[in-house]
Design an enzyme around this catalytic site. Structure first.
Site, short mmCIF file in Angstrom:
data_model
loop_
_atom_site.label_atom_id
_atom_site.label_comp_id
_atom_site.label_asym_id
_atom_site.label_seq_id
_atom_site.Cartn_x
_atom_site.Cartn_y
_atom_site.Cartn_z
CD GLU A 12 -8.89 4.94 -0.98
OE1 GLU A 12 -9.76 4.57 -0.25
OE2 GLU A 12 -7.78 5.42 -1.00
CG ASP B 186 -2.07 0.74 1.25
OD1 ASP B 186 -2.11 1.80 0.51
OD2 ASP B 186 -3.14 0.16 1.71
CG ASP C 182 -4.14 5.77 1.12
OD1 ASP C 182 -4.96 4.99 1.40
OD2 ASP C 182 -4.34 6.90 1.83
CG HIS D 207 -8.92 -1.04 4.86
ND1 HIS D 207 -8.82 -0.88 3.32
CD2 HIS D 207 -8.36 0.23 5.09
CE1 HIS D 207 -8.10 0.12 2.99
NE2 HIS D 207 -8.19 0.77 4.09
CG ASP D 208 -11.25 2.79 3.99
OD1 ASP D 208 -10.75 2.66 5.16
OD2 ASP D 208 -10.73 2.93 2.93
C1 GLC Z 1 -7.76 5.54 2.32
C2 GLC Z 1 -7.60 4.40 3.23
C3 GLC Z 1 -8.37 4.63 4.49
C4 GLC Z 1 -7.43 5.91 5.21
C5 GLC Z 1 -7.43 7.02 4.30
C6 GLC Z 1 -6.31 8.04 4.67
O1 GLC Z 1 -8.85 6.07 2.11
O2 GLC Z 1 -8.27 3.21 2.71
O3 GLC Z 1 -8.21 3.49 5.48
O4 GLC Z 1 -7.93 6.24 6.41
O5 GLC Z 1 -6.99 6.82 2.97
O6 GLC Z 1 -4.92 7.42 4.44
#
Ligand code: GLC
Length: 542
Positions: free
Chosen positions: A263, A98, A200, A324-325
């Site tokens: 993402e 990641d 990310d 995970h979100d």
């Molecule tokens: C992304 C991650 C999340 C995190 C955010 C800030 O959305 O998936 O878990 O809190 O970025 O890094």
């Protein structure tokens, strides 16, 4: 042209804190992932993406990185990472890390230097501004976790920007030195042998020049999360970010067959930009539509068709059912339909990403107030935005703590782990785990399912609640029919699929009139919540 591994393969997301603990601190670690590689081989996935493992104060559980080129001692060491990578490669499993480029931890040495004085050479590595003319934050931007996106620094008399927590200051990607330093991070891990990155919040990297106020969001209502008070028009998704995606892609491509996954939570037409001009941006801009789509056949059919139509030429699709979100799929649509969703995920055209534990049908896990860990929940409690319920430990067996740890885990296990665990479910013929294994084996055996073309079945022949489509590659033609409802439905089959054989059903014995393997005739009856994969009867057995 033959397909790349990341086109044919299936990705499995490991949330490392919750996969397997080996050192008895209640938090998962790299040795734990290594110890469970055979499970992943048996499951049948091709690659794992591991959420952040870097040294971190854990304000946002690793998404606040204090050193991009090392491993947090809670997870292990760089040497242990190298061992995990080698062991995974030995078993033909690729490893993605990641990459968290938008922000570092406020304890990263870069930020400490930046904060030390206005004249420090790293000052411009982050986004510092004077107060607004009348005082207060420089603009109206809101952190994704609620509250102003600006934090006042008393010692240097300026605000710094943080799209997430104040412990996650945003890096200034307009500064070429920042870009180079972050590209060196990619090179560092590629040189160690990682097969790619999930990037990310890629769409956040560049903010509009001048940092203008964001417009208010007319659709905002309390309960949405404060970030939705404004539209993130100027704080995200700026055209210049695409050049960055292309630069990252060049680095990845110069290292062999690596993959970059972005993402990106954006509407379809914006999302597609991240493939880049001449598809030279990220290989896979994550397609999150299934995470939120209303679970209705006609809605999904339209969504899939629109996505397929919007793809740029040469752009490879992908699908995500959980991460995970976001709430777990079984919590959202129930376990019976989560089985149908598994068929959908693994038979649509494009690279699927499975979220750990979804193959066990993990549902909503209640987190007692005293256990809440996620800053998202702690900052805006009670709105259902907390992510702890989807980050609970993997239940491996029925022993105390589910075989996850010898210590009390950092988050509670699902309450039914005595029944819902790997050791048990792999013995149960019709279990979710068995279904996932069958699907993954089927996908490997039939390239139509991975790299074949996709066509929705003519809507006129589809029954209500039924989503049906064809996958085709060379001589191979398969039909997937999914009943998204709890009423049995009859579906007229296209001529090529008359007398088809059932290769797989989500319902143990299927409709009582047709056991698995028997032929269908000109119509097929789908039982309640049944998903089927059918092959024409003349197709060779695999
Ligand atoms: C992304 C991650 C999340 C995190 C955010 C800030 O959305 O998936 O878990 O809190 O970025 O890094």
């Amino acid at each position: 042209m033959s397909a790349a591994w990341w086109q044919e393969g299936v990705i499995y997301q490991v949330y490392p804190r919750s996969f397997q603990d080996t050192d008895g601190d209640g938090v998962g670690d790299l040795k734990g992932i290594e110890a469970r590689l055979d499970y992943l081989v048996d499951l049948g996935v091709d690659a794992i993406w591991i959420s952040p493992i870097y040294p971190s104060p854990m304000a946002d559980f690793g998404y606040d990185v204090a050193d991009y080129c090392d491993v947090d001692p809670r997870f292990g060491t760089l040497a242990e990472f190298d061992r995990l990578l080698a062991a995974a490669h030995d078993k033909n499993i690729r490893v993605l890390l990641d990459f968290v480029p938008n922000h570092s931890s406020s304890r990263h040495l870069w930020f400490l230097a930046s904060k030390s004085s206005r004249t420090n050479p790293k000052r411009d590595w982050y986004i510092w501004r004077d107060p607004a003319p009348g005082g207060g934050p420089p603009n109206n931007w809101i952190s994704d976790f609620g509250g102003s996106a600006w934090e006042w620094d008393e010692s240097t008399g300026q605000y710094y920007l943080h799209a997430f927590l104040k412990e996650q200051p945003d890096l200034n990607w307009r500064n070429p030195a920042v870009r180079e330093a972050m590209y060196d991070v990619l090179r560092f891990w590629f040189a160690r042998g990682v097969d790619g990155f999930r990037i990310d919040v890629l769409w956040h990297l560049i903010k509009a020049e001048g940092l203008p106020d964001n417009p208010p969001n007319p659709a905002y209502h309390a309960g949405m999360g404060e970030m939705h008070r404004v539209q993130q028009l100027h704080s995200t998704d700026q055209p210049e970010v695409l050049a960055i995606a292309e630069e990252m892609r060049k680095i990845a491509d110069s290292c062999g067959e690596r993959v970059l996954i972005g993402e990106i939570y954006l509407p379809l037409e914006r999302l597609m930009h991240y493939y880049g001009r001449d598809v030279a941006g990220v290989h896979l801009p994550f397609n999150f539509q299934l995470l939120e789509a209303p679970w209705k056949a006609e809605v999904l059919a339209r969504m899939i068709a629109e996505y397929e139509a919007a793809l740029p030429s040469g752009g490879w699709p992908n699908w995500v059912l959980g991460n995970h979100d976001r709430p777990r799929i079984a919590a959202r649509i129930g376990e019976a339909q989560a089985r149908v969703a598994a068929v959908l995920l693994l038979t649509l055209r494009g690279t699927p990403t499975i979220y750990y534990g979804d193959e066990l049908g993990l549902g909503h896990v209640e987190i007692p107030a005293a256990w809440v860990q996620d800053p998202r929940e702690l900052r805006e409690p009670g709105l259902g935005l907390g992510r702890d319920p989807v980050r609970t430990p993997m239940p491996w067996d029925a022993t105390p703590n589910g075989g996850f740890s010898t210590a009390v885990p950092w988050l509670p296990l699902c309450s039914d782990f005595a029944d819902r665990n790997v050791a048990r479910l792999e013995q149960v013929p019709g279990s979710m785990l068995t279904l996932y294994r069958q699907l993954l084996a089927l996908r490997r055996a039939h390239s139509a399912l991975s790299i074949g073309t996709f066509a929705l079945l003519d809507a006129s022949s589809a029954a209500p609640d039924v989503l049906a489509y064809e996958r085709r590659h060379g001589d191979e033609r398969l039909l997937i029919a999914l009943n998204l409802g709890s009423t049995p439905r009859e579906l007229a089959l296209p001529a090529w699929a008359h007398d088809a054989r059932r290769l797989l059903s989500t319902v143990e014995s299927g409709d009582s009139r047709f056991g698995s393997g028997t032929e269908t005739g000109t119509r097929v009856v789908l039982g309640a919540d049944e998903g089927l994969v059918l092959a024409p009867s003349f197709a060779p057995e695999v």
